[in-house]
Design an enzyme around this catalytic site. Structure first.
Site: not given
Ligand SMILES: Nc1ncnc2c1ncn2[C@@H]1O[C@H](COP(=O)(O)OP(=O)(O)O)[C@@H](O)[C@H]1O
Ligand SMILES: [Mg+2]
Lengths: 257, 737, 76, 76
Positions: A117, A227, A229
């Site tokens: 990002c 994302h 994560e």
């Protein structure tokens, strides 16, 4: 392998990234298969690459933006968030930080670098990745779970996935529209530098060729708007992001075997 | 020729001014008057509400901090606490929706940060006029973007909230934001100043002329008319600055460098320093010459009342000051020692060493008279009515109109503009109705958070309506298996000096107190926003209730879509009525009064549902709220793409209600559960009504109540439910950032 | 010191999302006959010399892949 | 058609968060001697007449409470 996660003033997904590095490493060390969406056997020697996670010297750590010595880490994550408030242009200011100068050297030496990002924006701004990210077509921030198709880029980060695999990863951003001028886009495509595309019909921002993530020519630097994560723990709805954090370790173990 | 009286221009009455003179033994000078006018304002002194608030239950075994601190906090075990508070930013948002909403979020975050907590979630509760005017479109767009802008940039997830559209909010929208944070219980900081000789450090943004507004009547002649632009009343939010401030506070805390910490909100330095001293029973000296300024030529009163955002005040022991300033420098945020804690019991303002104002702390902070209200129940319904559904509409048409009604329709377009997952705790993002679930690995459990309020129903009956809002909040927690730990609230009302509004306020607080007692959920904090009126009249009385609950397992929350063949049951003492309902609104027939709520049976139903979810027996639950049973069933059908066939005959028979009441009636205490029929039946026989009313199947939503029948395609229902975005988006250019 | 004004615009041919959004909003607000809306940034600053300014623009203020810039010096 | 250019800036006295952040970051990026950074927007458009431009600025392009705007017409 030990990850360093950059922290700029205004970063906000850095703890999430740290958490993901840790979870991915533990999963790799304890489960034979690349956890969650990972395919194929992770070579058992990957366990050695992961290292002892109870040892602070091998658990992931934050790298303050003023740091220049990266010799104690084996991989870098440039996390998401709003470095310097995203003022002026997302990623524009952070790329001048001392740590980014060190990351550029680290990448030039072949070290694995992952930009997520805002981190992707920083890597594009600093020239480590091709292209640029523009304001979403609808100008609004958008946060939604979506599907990505893994590209056929040759990158250690993708060694836990199969090309063409469909994975579920959330995205959330306001400036995620991937852009490259025609010649550059052609180059990215013909060099197989596309790491991820939005699944058909799911392009949230108007990115050219549905591109969600790209690699550099060498493949050791990768960036994506979604994302991973936030897709490493079952309670959050998907664990398909784990393999991305495991990729370099799997690749290193494979190469070493 | 009448003498201009500055205290009147500043909002103080003659009586209050006389009282100030009496307390001081002289007339206040300009700096002092500015300070009094702010701390004796409704906003800071709660002069029309404080007496009523004393009725709220505030104690419980899990309460760590109650009303009086910057935010409330409850214990969640293993040495951790959850801090939370809701606050309004209504008037700023009416003037500048983007910045008003953004700074509203920024302000409530700082209240939680000031406790030494790290914010982990934001919720928002919004009220606008009907979405068919340019103004409403502009307000909605700006407010939603503003909340997203601040929370997203800060990296704090916005996990839930609610949006209602009703005519009385047209000119006076409501923007309430709630923040939830986590802290180590033994590291939490209080706001009280302590230790004469300790230093006062101001850090964060530079101080500018933001929000000086009314106080500018005190300006000396140096700045004339044309310079009015120099006193911006609109505050600008800078989430980047606040993000640095948050990390800086967390490091200051970890290094144990602060005696106390306080945010700067309304009334700026005056209120934060004054309240710090008051809470600590100390005096305080502030030298305005030491305050880092954005504009050089500010006068002492301007510095004392400035509402520049993103600032904090800390009390620090002298030998720790250098370390504090160094950490501020690390986080690239301005900082300076601006004063000292004293044992004088006075608040002294200096300019470069010279005293420019001196007030006894008690007079300033606690001296404001508290007023009794003159409540009087209005004889009639005082709000306008308008008809938007014809009286002879078919049940199917009514169902579609309700699904498309702005207050019921999907708010996905809004919530998708919020980062709901940053922080890696969000196990369950709140949809339209139920609660959000956040993982708390620190204490090996999860919390659920919800925010609720229905001004229309409170307008019908402030006492019952507020009880309902509180019960609905608890019901939303139950749906995810959570048990309430504590309550926060924001009381948005009109002018309390009017008897009708005073009555609404008093009855509403009584209702809140009664419901919280029954739920054994203490009120640990809140906010009051009065004078929400325009020439068109007051807003609906709108108490907004925020709740935090806990649950053992974040993976075990309901909220799944139903499957073909699942049985559907209605659970709870639900007694549907059209009084105050969305349908009555659409028919233009709203009037006074709601049926009386039997709180304890509702509480039992809430507990039954909670246990059913916790045990894993039930995975599909929603509470029945706006639009009644038919709407609740349609929403479940939309989320799963599978229809249903339900018969409300039993409901009719037992409750003695009409077919329309059964289909569209509202009220507390109803849940729709779905799953294996045998599992649903296991819930029976425990004193709570459990009736199987139908089955999930097909592509139509069919709900029959004697001679009335809703029969609509799932896709029709979905189109109606998703129709609000188009209605609201069309004229927005989004140039705010 | 020089006072400068830097105008930064999206490059020709790149979809300007904000400009498009403004165009889209015009009819509903009752504006007609307005076209080709492009939205960029303006940065005003004082700098010690022009070389520095040029470097600042190239390296920081504009991204040459997507933006053009123009420097107007107001006073020297 | 008229070509117009609207410059929109944060009002005097209003916090310019962007300008402040950029100015604050510059020294660390190796740029010294740059001061008074203010960041605003530039909107370029074609209009059939100038009459509606002022209203357009007030209603849509700028927020007069916190921003000043300036309209420059380039050609007629
Ligand atoms: N409606 C309410 N219910 C319970 N507590 C309240 C309510 N309104 C205000 N309070 C309490 O009064 C105190 C002062 O509130 P406020 O002025 O909003 O605080 P701050 O200045 O820190 O934002 C706080 O501790 C708050 O929790
Ligand atoms: Mg406070």
């Amino acid at each position: 392998m030990r990850w360093g996660v950059l922290q700029f003033p205004g970063s906000c997904d850095e703890r999430d990234a740290l958490n993901a590095c840790q979870i991915a490493a533990v999963a790799l060390a304890t489960e034979p298969r690349g956890a969650g969406g990972g395919v194929g056997e992770a070579p058992s020697s990957a366990r050695n690459v992961v290292g002892d996670l109870t040892d602070p010297a091998s658990s992931p750590r934050l790298v303050w933006h003023e740091e220049t010595d990266l010799s104690d880490v084996d991989g870098i994550v440039v996390p998401g968030g709003f470095s310097y408030g995203d003022y002026l242009r997302a990623g524009a200011i952070a790329r001048f930080s001392p740590a980014m100068t060190a990351v550029a050297e680290f990448a030039a030496a072949g070290g694995p670098v992952l930009g997520i990002c805002n981190g992707f924006q920083v890597l594009c701004e600093s020239g480590l990745l091709p292209g640029a990210l523009l304001t979403n077509e609808r100008t609004r921030f958008i946060c939604r779970q979506g599907d990505l198709i893994v590209g056929d880029a040759d990158s250690p980060f993708l060694s836990g996935y199969e090309p063409g695999q469909r994975i579920s990863i959330p995205f959330k951003h306001q400036s995620g529209r991937f852009f490259a001028p025609p010649e550059l886009l052609e180059e990215i495509e013909s060099n197989n530098q596309v790491a991820f595309r939005y699944a058909p019909g799911q392009n949230p921002n108007g990115s050219l060729n549905d591109i969600a993530g790209v690699t550099n020519e060498a493949g050791n630097v990768i960036g994506l708007m979604p994302h991973p994560e936030h897709a490493v723990e079952a309670f959050a709805g998907s664990t398909d992001g784990l393999a991305l954090f495991q990729g370099p370790a799997i690749a290193a173990a494979g190469a070493g075997a | 020729m009448s003498e201009p009286k500055p205290h009147i221009a500043l909002g103080l009455t003659d009586h209050e001014f006389d009282l100030i003179c009496e307390k001081m033994g002289r007339e206040p000078n300009g700096v002092e008057l500015a300070m009094f006018s702010l701390l004796w304002s409704e906003h800071c002194a709660y002069k029309h509400s404080r007496k009523l608030l004393k009725n709220l239950p505030t104690e419980g075994p899990r309460v760590v901090m109650g009303p009086g601190e910057n935010a409330g906090a409850v214990d969640i075990g293993n040495g951790f606490s959850i801090a939370f508070k809701v606050e309004s930013h209504n008037h700023p948002s009416a003037v500048e929706p983007f910045q008003g909403a953004a700074t509203g979020v920024g302000g409530i975050l700082r209240d939680v940060i000031a406790l030494g907590a790290r914010p982990i979630a934001i919720l928002d509760s919004l009220r606008f006029g009907e979405p068919d005017t340019e103004r409403t479109h502009y307000l909605v767009d700006g407010v939603v973007r503003g909340i997203g802008h601040y929370g997203n940039s800060m990296g704090i997830p916005t996990v839930g909230g609610e949006i209602y559209f009703e005519p009385p909010y047209e000119q006076n929208p409501l923007v309430n934001a709630m923040c939830v944070g986590i802290a180590r219980t033994d590291e939490m900081v209080r706001a009280a100043a302590a230790g004469a000789g300790n230093k006062v450090v101001l850090f964060g943004s530079l101080t500018g002329r933001d929000g000086i507004g009314g106080a500018s009547v005190l300006a000396s002649a140096e700045l004339d008319e044309g310079d009015d632009a120099k006193r911006p009343t609109v505050q600008i939010g800078d989430p980047f600055e606040e993000s640095k401030l948050l990390e800086c506070c967390q490091e200051l805390l970890a290094a144990d460098l602060m005696v106390s910490l306080q945010d700067l909100g309304a009334a700026g330095l005056t209120s934060s320093a004054g309240e710090m001293a008051s809470a600590g029973g100390t005096g305080i000296d502030i030298d305005v010459g030491l305050v880092p300024l954005r504009e050089a030529d500010m006068e002492p009163f301007e510095i004392m009342v400035s509402e520049s955002q993103e600032r904090m005040l800390a009390v620090v022991e002298p030998d720790k000051v250098d370390e504090v300033l160094a950490l501020c420098t690390k986080w690239q945020t301005a900082s300076a020692v601006i004063g000292e804690v004293t044992d004088s019991a006075t608040f002294r303002i200096l300019k470069n060493g010279e005293t420019v104002g001196e007030i006894r702390v008690d007079d300033l902070v606690d001296g404001c008279p508290l007023y009794d209200l003159n409540p009087e129940e209005p004889a009639e319904w005082t709000y306008p009515n308008r008809e938007t559904i014809p009286a002879n509409a078919s049940a199917s048409d009514i169902a579609l109109a309700l699904l498309a009604s702005p207050s019921i329709a999907s708010k996905r377009w809004a919530f998708e503009q919020y980062d709901s997952i940053v922080g890696s705790r969000t196990a369950h993002r709140a949809g339209a109705a139920d609660a959000a679930v956040l993982n708390i690995p620190e204490s090996n459990r999860a919390i659920a958070v919800a925010i609720d309020g229905n001004g229309r129903r409170v307008a019908c009956d402030p006492f019952q309506g507020t009880i309902e809002a509180t019960l609905e909040c608890a019901a939303n927690l139950a749906v995810v298996g959570a048990e309430p730990l504590g309550v926060t609230n924001c009381l948005n009302f009109g002018n309390p000096e009017k008897p009708g509004v005073a009555w609404q306020l008093g009855r509403s607080i009584d209702g809140l107190a009664e419901a919280c007692r029954a739920l054994e959920a203490p009120v640990v904090g809140g906010n009051v926003s009065l004078y929400n009126e325009t020439p068109q009249g007051p807003i609906y009385p709108t108490p907004v209730v925020g709740m935090v609950g806990e649950l053992p397992d974040p993976a075990r929350v309901a909220g799944e879509p139903w499957k073909e063949g699942d049985a559907i049951a209605l659970v709870g003492p639900f007694d549907p009525s059209l009084a105050g309902s969305e349908l009555e609104k659409q028919r233009g027939q709203l009037g006074k009064g709601l049926p009386e709520v039997a709180i304890y049976p509702v509480r039992e139903a809430i507990e039954l549902v909670r246990e059913a979810v916790r045990s894993g027996l039930i995975r599909i639950v929603t509470d029945v709220s706006d639009g009644g049973i038919a709407t609740a069933l349609a929403e479940l059908a939309i989320s799963s793409g599978i229809g249903c066939d339900a018969h409300l005959t039993a409901v009719l028979a037992k409750r003695d209600c009409s077919a329309e009441d059964a289909l569209f009636g509202e009220g507390p205490g109803g849940f729709i559960l779905a799953g294996e029929k045998t599992d649903l039946e296991k819930l029976g026989g425990q004193g709570v009504e459990v009736e199987v009313i139908g089955q999930a199947r097909g592509n139509e939503v069919i709900v029959t109540a004697s001679d009335r029948r809703v029969e609509i395609l799932v896709e029709e229902a979905e189109a109606a439910f998703e129709s609000l975005e188009d209605r609201i988006e069309k004229d927005q250019a989004g140039l705010t950032h | 010191m020089i006072q400068a004004r830097v105008l930064i615009r999206p490059k020709e041919g790149i979809l300007d999302a904000q400009g498009k959004a403004v165009e889209g909003a015009l009819p509903a607000l009752g504006f007609s006959g307005i076209e080709h809306v492009r939205i960029g940034r303006i940065v005003e600053l004082s700098a010690s010399d022009t070389d520095q300014l040029d470097e600042l623009c190239q390296k920081l203020l504009a991204n040459p892949l997507i933006e053009d810039y123009e420097i107007e010096t107001i006073s020297g």
